[in-house]
Design an enzyme around this catalytic site. Sequence first.
Site, PDB file in Angstrom:
ATOM      1  N   ASP A  84       0.854  -1.181   0.000  1.00  0.00           N
ATOM      2  CA  ASP A  84       0.000   0.000   0.000  1.00  0.00           C
ATOM      3  C   ASP A  84       0.893   1.235   0.000  1.00  0.00           C
ATOM      4  O   ASP A  84       1.999   1.210   0.537  1.00  0.00           O
ATOM      5  CB  ASP A  84      -0.859   0.034   1.273  1.00  0.00           C
ATOM      6  CG  ASP A  84      -1.972  -1.005   1.221  1.00  0.00           C
ATOM      7  OD1 ASP A  84      -2.136  -1.636   0.166  1.00  0.00           O
ATOM      8  OD2 ASP A  84      -2.652  -1.182   2.243  1.00  0.00           O
ATOM      9  N   LYS A 100      -3.864   3.927  -3.166  1.00  0.00           N
ATOM     10  CA  LYS A 100      -3.750   5.375  -3.339  1.00  0.00           C
ATOM     11  C   LYS A 100      -3.190   6.065  -2.104  1.00  0.00           C
ATOM     12  O   LYS A 100      -3.254   5.568  -0.995  1.00  0.00           O
ATOM     13  CB  LYS A 100      -5.100   5.970  -3.694  1.00  0.00           C
ATOM     14  CG  LYS A 100      -6.130   5.822  -2.591  1.00  0.00           C
ATOM     15  CD  LYS A 100      -7.429   6.487  -2.987  1.00  0.00           C
ATOM     16  CE  LYS A 100      -8.503   6.058  -2.008  1.00  0.00           C
ATOM     17  NZ  LYS A 100      -9.767   5.757  -2.575  1.00  0.00           N
ATOM     18  N   MET A 159     -11.575   5.455   8.611  1.00  0.00           N
ATOM     19  CA  MET A 159     -11.823   6.263   7.411  1.00  0.00           C
ATOM     20  C   MET A 159     -12.953   7.266   7.620  1.00  0.00           C
ATOM     21  O   MET A 159     -13.718   7.551   6.699  1.00  0.00           O
ATOM     22  CB  MET A 159     -12.152   5.341   6.218  1.00  0.00           C
ATOM     23  CG  MET A 159     -10.983   4.473   5.855  1.00  0.00           C
ATOM     24  SD  MET A 159     -11.311   3.381   4.466  1.00  0.00           S
ATOM     25  CE  MET A 159     -11.980   1.950   5.292  1.00  0.00           C
TER      26      MET A 159
END
Length: 480
Positions: free
Chosen positions: A249, A271, A384
């Site tokens: 990642d 990302k 998140m």
Amino acid sequence: MQLYPLFADLSDRPVLVVGGGDVAARKTSMLLKAGAKITVGAPVLGPQLREWVQQGRIAYLPGAYQSAWLDGVWLVIAATRSRPLNARIAAEGHALQRWVNVVDDPALSSFQVPALIDRSPLLVAISSGGAAPMLARRLRERIESLLDPALGSLLQLAQRYRSRIRARYADLGVRRRFYDWLHDDIVLASLRASQPARAEQQLVAALDDYQEPKQQGSVVLVGAGPGDPGLLTLRALRALNEADVILHDALISEEILDLARRDATRISVGKRGGGTHTPQPSIHALLLEHAKAGRRVVRLKGGDPFVFGRGGEELEFLRTHGIAYEVVPGITAAVACAAYTGVPLTHRDHAHSVRLVTAHCQHSVDDLDWAELAREKQTLAIYMGVGQLEKLTQQLIAHGRRAATPFVLVENGSLPQQRTLTGTLGELPTLAARHAIGAPAMLILGEVAAHAEVAHWYGELLSNPSHQAIPAPRHLADAA
Ligand code: SAH
């Protein structure tokens, strides 16, 4: 070279240990493992040595040291507290050509006991020639963490099949490649997965098959933890050391990647901020491509691969394509952020359960079961969620969670730049905006979060004027 290294076969050979304390017991314990015929001589014995005498595992000579104790022994260990006595034992032993070790006294010793890594039958011994035993011990710890615990079983298996392997692969070069395969491929993986019967079948199949065994690629899904390299597991470290290819990642730090094998190919996927994003099917394709080419692939993910990490999908994909895999758990952000702010996720009085929740977009927030989430006596760990704080707060309060419920919002948890914001649910969006908290951040909501006020110990605690108004949990207040 100051010392000549050797591994002595002491099984059933008489050995003398002089001394009855803890040090003598420690030395005796190692000699027992080597199968030596041990006699311990001392005026009194500590509990451990006494127990071994009672069990008949060692013999005992009571009383003060006598020269006659040296008769017929191969090795002597002097572990008494008296240096003059140790010196006398050494001198008399050496006169009779006995090998003598005086504990922690290289000048008096004719042999030294190395720092040892035991994966029997494999042994790795380290000596600093008596110069710095502490350093040798440090080094031992490092090497210990790198050597797979399953190596011992692999060597035992190889030992049993040694003559068949030799007969089957007569050519030395081919045999060497066979052993490489044994170590690098499915057989060790099976032993690591605690499946010895499967490992043996794989070895036998490779002996029956008339081709050289081909390296079969594999994938290890590895959790890298929240960022602090110290939170990697030993297993993760070993996987990184063995990898040919690492798909990681974007958020995985250089510090962690630097622990990988130097010549491993690193590929960043996923990302970072607004950057490019490798779609999941492309990640799957990369995993397949490298594993099919016979490489050992590590798929390195932040936190734990099975907590909001799409590890399940990757595993499913590997399984359907017949690629061998392993999973190494990692410390998930909720657990790490709780630890790094002094917040216990559960509490006998305030929190009987923890929920790991994701709120990565408007859509996922709308889908949450707010009535359930707003219940008292539970801790919410929200992943998140920084982009959705306003909405989260509104919904929780609308469904009955008190506005005075404490929260802790942890940005960059476990990293040197960690910032911790505390407050109550009602003021959460305002405070987070005031301090410009950004991703990655973990929101922990529930009574337990109040602990951060007093128990916080890592990085910066963002203070705000209303701090004093937040009541500490009752037992903490009592203690204060
Ligand atoms: N598999 C990961 C989670 C991936 S989702 C795990 O088990 O931790 C990504 C979210 O995890 C981030 O948006 C943030 O909420 C959380 N996160 C990951 N690393 C974090 C860190 N160092 N500090 C705070 N939150 C973190």
